[in-house]
Write an enzyme that holds these catalytic residues in place. Structure first.
Site, PDB file in Angstrom:
ATOM      1  N   ASP A  95       0.781  -1.241   0.000  1.00 43.45           N
ATOM      2  CA  ASP A  95       0.000   0.000   0.000  1.00 43.45           C
ATOM      3  C   ASP A  95       0.806   1.281   0.000  1.00 43.45           C
ATOM      4  OD1 ASP A  95       1.161   0.000   2.463  1.00 43.45           O
ATOM      5  OD2 ASP A  95      -0.679  -0.231   3.606  1.00 43.45           O
ATOM      6  N   GLU A 117       0.159  -9.030  -1.165  1.00 43.56           N
ATOM      7  CA  GLU A 117      -0.740  -8.417  -0.159  1.00 43.56           C
ATOM      8  C   GLU A 117      -1.811  -7.579  -0.868  1.00 43.56           C
ATOM      9  OE1 GLU A 117       0.748  -6.944   3.948  1.00 43.56           O
ATOM     10  OE2 GLU A 117      -0.344  -5.224   3.152  1.00 43.56           O
ATOM     11  N   GLU A 131      -2.850   5.171   1.954  1.00 44.10           N
ATOM     12  CA  GLU A 131      -2.688   3.751   1.617  1.00 44.10           C
ATOM     13  C   GLU A 131      -3.888   3.147   0.904  1.00 44.10           C
ATOM     14  OE1 GLU A 131      -1.910   5.110   4.567  1.00 44.10           O
ATOM     15  OE2 GLU A 131       0.232   4.738   4.793  1.00 44.10           O
ATOM     16  N   HIS A 212       2.693   5.600  13.652  1.00 45.39           N
ATOM     17  CA  HIS A 212       3.228   6.390  12.541  1.00 45.39           C
ATOM     18  C   HIS A 212       2.184   6.838  11.525  1.00 45.39           C
ATOM     19  CE1 HIS A 212       2.825   3.388   9.349  1.00 45.39           C
ATOM     20  NE2 HIS A 212       3.087   2.487  10.265  1.00 45.39           N
ATOM     21  N   ARG A 214      -0.303   8.597   9.079  1.00 43.03           N
ATOM     22  CA  ARG A 214      -0.504  10.000   8.687  1.00 43.03           C
ATOM     23  C   ARG A 214      -1.837  10.562   9.169  1.00 43.03           C
ATOM     24  NH1 ARG A 214       2.989  11.874   4.032  1.00 43.03           N
ATOM     25  NH2 ARG A 214       4.526  10.247   4.255  1.00 43.03           N
ATOM     26  N   HIS A 244       9.325   5.945  15.315  1.00 46.28           N
ATOM     27  CA  HIS A 244       9.476   6.009  13.847  1.00 46.28           C
ATOM     28  C   HIS A 244      10.255   7.267  13.460  1.00 46.28           C
ATOM     29  CE1 HIS A 244       8.132   6.270   9.633  1.00 46.28           C
ATOM     30  NE2 HIS A 244       7.631   5.033   9.742  1.00 46.28           N
TER      31      HIS A 244
END
Ligand code: UD1
Ligand code: UDP
Length: 371
Positions: A95, A117, A131, A212, A214, A244
Site C-alpha cells: 500500500d 498483499e 494507503e 506512525h 498520517r 518512527h
C-alpha cells in the site's frame, strides 16, 4: 529464463518481500531487486538482516518530502531502471507510494505487475491515507493478485478482478516472522537485543508501543501521548516505544513523553530485535498494519490505534481491538487487559488468520505456472 524485478521502498515492504526474494532466487528466474529507498535507515536495517544487496537503489528519501515529490522522483528513476533491465514481471507489495507508482511505471512500459498483499480495503479513501488509494490503484493495474485472505479475495472480486488472476496465499509477513523466530530460537543475538535486556525489568509488564499513521498526525498523536502518560502512572508497567523516523511522529512524541521514568523512547529497532521485544511484551499498542498481522502468531494482544481497518480478520478473531486515538478508550482497555486475566487469555490466543508461513511457496507455485 523469465525476468522478475522485485520492488519495494519502506521497512514493512522490505520485511514482507525479503523472504520472498530468498525463495525466488532459488528458482529458475532471473530475479533482481530494486529499492526506491522511500525509507533509508529503516529499510537498510531490514536489508542487512536478510542479507540482500539491491541491484538498483533509487535512493530517493529526502527529509519530510511531500507525497508528490516522492511520486515524481519514483516515476523518473524507474525509467532509468527499465532502460537497463526490462523484466517480464514486476512484483510490488501492499500500500505504499512506492508500490502504486512503481506499478504504474511498469504499466507504462507494458510490463506485467504482480501485487503481493492484494485486496485489503476499507473503501474509505481518506483512511488509511494515502494507503487505501495506493492499494486501489495498484489493484487496478496488477495482472496477478496475491491475496492474503479470503476476505481480500472477495474485495478484489467485487472490483471485477478475474478469479483466475487471484490466489489466496496468506501473508508473507508470517514467512518472514517464522524465519526470524527460528534464528532467534537458534541463539541469534545482537547488540540491540543485549541493550534491550538491560532496559526490560523482569518484575514489570512490558507494553510495546509504535505509531506512525498520517491520519493520526496532529491531535491524534497528542491524544495517544496523553494516554501513555496516564498508563505510565502505574509503576508496575514499563512502556517501550521505538519511535518512527518520520519528523511528524518524533516531534510530539519526544516533546510529550521524554521525562517519564517508565516510558522508554528508543530508536527504530532492527527486525530481529523488534521480534525479540514483541515476544517479551505483555501487550502491544500500535497503529501498524504489519504488527497486527504478526502479533497473533506470538500470542500477544494488540490495541489498534485506528478507527477503520483493512484487516478485519484479526478483529473478528478477537486477537486485536480497535481503540482509535481516543485517550479514554486506550487507557481503559489497557487497564482492563492488565487486570482481567480471562479477557487477556482470550485475546492472547495464538490463532493467526494471516497465514501459516507458506505464502512464498504459494506465490512461487503460481508464478511458475503463469510465466
Ligand atoms: C511510509 C508509508 C506508509 C507505511 C510506512 C511504514 C507512504 C506514503 N507511506 O510512511 O504507507 O505504512 O512507511 O513505516 O507510502 N524517514 C527517515 N528515515 C527512514 C524513514 C523515514 O528519516 O528510514 C523520515 C524522512 O524524513 C521521510 C519521512 O520520514 O521523508 C516520511 O517518510 P515516508 O516514507 O514518506 O512516510 P512514512 O510515514 O514513513
Ligand atoms: N518493526 C521493526 N522495528 C520497529 C518497529 C516495527 O522491525 O522498531 C517491524 C514490525 O515487526 C513489522 C513492521 O516493522 O513487521 C511494521 O512496520 P510499520 O509499522 O512501520 O509499517 P506498517 O506495517 O504499518 O505499514
Amino acid at each position: 529464463m523469465k525476468k522478475i524485478l522485485v520492488c519495494f521502498g519502506t521497512r514493512p515492504e522490505a520485511i514482507k518481500m525479503c523472504s520472498l526474494v530468498h525463495e525466488l532466487q532459488k528458482q529458475n528466474f532471473e530475479c533482481k531487486v530494486c529499492v526506491t529507498a522511500q525509507h533509508r535507515e529503516m529499510l537498510d536495517q531490514v536489508l542487512d538482516f536478510f542479507e540482500i544487496t539491491p541491484d538498483y537503489d533509487l535512493n530517493i528519501m529526502k527529509p519530510n518530502q511531500s507525497l508528490n515529490q516522492l511520486s515524481g522522483n519514483i516515476f523518473l528513476k524507474m525509467d532509468e531502471v527499465f532502460s537497463s533491465f526490462l523484466p517480464d514481471l514486476v512484483l510490488v507489495h501492499g500500500d505504499t507510494t512506492t508500490s502504486s507508482i512503481v506499478a504504474w511505471a511498469a504499466f507504462n512500459y507494458g510490463i506485467k505487475v504482480g501485487h503481493v498483499e492484494a485486496g485489503l480495503r476499507t473503501f474509505d479513501k481518506k483512511s488509511p491515507f494515502p494507503e487505501e488509494m495506493n492499494r486501489q490503484i495498484t489493484g487496478k493495474i496488477a495482472d496477478y493478485h496475491f491475496a492474503p485472505t479470503l476476505a481480500s479475495e472477495r474485495n478484489l472480486i467485487k472490483e471485477n478482478v478475474e478469479k483466475e488472476n487471484i490466489v489466496i496465499t496468506g501473508n508473507t509477513v508470517i514467512d518472514s516472522l517464522l524465519w526470524t523466530e527460528k534464528k532467534l530460537d537458534n541463539g541469534f543475538v545482537n547488540e540491540k537485543i543485549n541493550e534491550l535486556q538491560h532496559i526490560i525489568d523482569a518484575d514489570k509488564k512490558t507494553i510495546l508501543v509504535t505509531s506512525h499513521r498520517r491520519e493520526n498526525f496532529g491531535q491524534g498523536f497528542i491524544d495517544v501521548c496523553n494516554a501513555l502518560i496516564e498508563i505510565a502512572k502505574d509503576k508496575t508497567i514499563e512502556i517501550i516505544f521505538p519511535v518512527h523516523l518520520n519528523p511528524n511522529v518524533r516531534k510530539p512524541v519526544f516533546e510529550l513523553l521524554s521525562n517519564h521514568s517508565n516510558i522508554h523512547l528508543i530508536e527504530p529497532l532492527d527486525y530481529p530485535s523488534f521480534v525479540w521485544l514483541m515476544k517479551q511484551s505483555y501487550l502491544i499498542i500500535t497503529d501498524s498494519g504489519g504488527i497486527q498481522e504478526e502479533a497473533p502468531s506470538l500470542g500477544k494482544p494488540v490495541l489498534v490505534m485506528r478507527d477503520t481497518t483493512e484487516r478485519p480478520e484479526a478483529v473478528e478473531a478477537k486477537t486485536v481491538l480497535l481503540v482509535g486515538t481516543d485517550k479514554i478508550k486506550i487507557v481503559e482497555n489497557t487497564k482492563l487487559l492488565l487486570k482481567d486475566k480471562n479477557l487477556y487469555q482470550k485475546m492472547a490466543q495464538s490463532y493467526n488468520p494471516y497465514g501459516d508461513g507458506k505464502a512464498n511457496e504459494k506465490i512461487i507455485k503460481y508464478l511458475n505456472n503463469k510465466l
